[in-house]
Design an enzyme around this catalytic site. Structure first.
Site: not given
Ligand code: DGL
Length: 275
Positions: A15-16, A78-80, A158, A192-194
């Protein structure tokens, strides 16, 4: 490599930042015998506001790092990155399977509310590509979909500010922007995984009767199915290993990542790497 050695290879999860740990946690719960390696590209977070070209470049480099360690399956938690780079990463990892989280997230929502109205909360990049809309419409042509970019929720997660008046006000504002009298929400998809860290706040503001779904459990189920059908599940009695890699900020990663994983982490548990 022997069959036994191949099964010992870890599942790679990336993930990011720390958000993908919500997916790693679900995989660990479903498959406690599996070795795992996680990479959070914390130096370049957020991905969600970057151009597709930059996201692809970052995701390719992160994948290369995990590929070099030796993995038997890659989960793009990470969805993105899943929305933007899934096909490129599949080519890069071939013949090792690669799984994104958008399809499992869409499946979870459609199964919970067939023919329902789904509000997708995600990053700008995921919304920009209409990734969830396309996945949901493929699975359920009767479904209605709205997508809302919620970049500030990444920062809240975060920072560990997942409840209280600030989180409340920001979630309220995003939901107000997304919903009007023509769209009654049946389910909110945490795209988004966050965002699972903000689940309680989002649920509370959305109110009773709205399902809040994410891709973690469905992704873990697909991981299990994939490994089982390939005969690659680890069967050793020895305790499984977990390695945590990050590209910056080991102390912050340990502090916030512990909340995501549900167990405390020390700075020394995180290995800093360069991509
Ligand atoms: N965790 C990332 C996702 O699932 C998004 C966080 C980011 O913008 O880096 O999309």
């Amino acid at each position: 490599m022997t069959d036994h050695d191949y099964k010992e290879l870890p599942i790679g999860v990336f993930d990011s930042g720390v958000g993908g740990l919500t997916v790693l946690k679900a995989i660990r719960e479903a498959l406690p015998q599996e070795n795992l390696i996680y990479l959070g590209d914390t130096a370049r977070l957020p991905y969600g506001t970057k151009s597709p070209a930059s996201i692809v470049r970052y995701a390719v480099q992160a994948t290369k790092k995990l590929q070099d360690q030796g993995i038997k399956l890659l989960v793009i938690a990470c969805n993105t990155a899943s929305a933007v780079a899934l096909d490129v990463l599949r080519d890069q990892m071939h013949p090792v399977p690669v799984l994104g989280v958008v399809e499992p997230g869409a499946t979870a929502a459609v199964n919970a509310r067939p023919g329902g109205s789904h509000l997708v909360l995600a990053t700008e990049a995921t919304v920009g590509l209409g990734a969830y809309r396309k996945a949901i419409e493929r699975l359920d042509p009767e479904a209605k979909v709205r997508e809302q970019a919620c970049e500030l929720l990444v920062s809240l997660a975060e920072e560990g500010w997942t409840n209280g008046s600030i989180a409340d006000a920001i979630v309220r504002r995003y939901l107000a922007e997304a919903v009007d009298s023509e769209f009654t929400v049946d389910s909110i998809i945490l795209g988004c995984t966050h965002f699972p860290l903000l689940r309680d706040t989002i649920s509370c503001i959305a109110g009773e009767g709205v399902d809040v779904v994410d891709s973690a459990i469905t992704t873990a189920a697909v991981v299990e199915k994939l490994l089982a059908s390939a005969g690659h599940l680890r069967s050793s009695d020895e305790a499984a290993t977990l390695r945590l890699l990050a590209t910056d900020g080991a102390t912050r990663f340990a502090r916030v990542g512990g909340q995501f994983l549900g167990n405390s982490l020390q700075t020394s548990d995180i290995q800093l790497v360069d991509l």
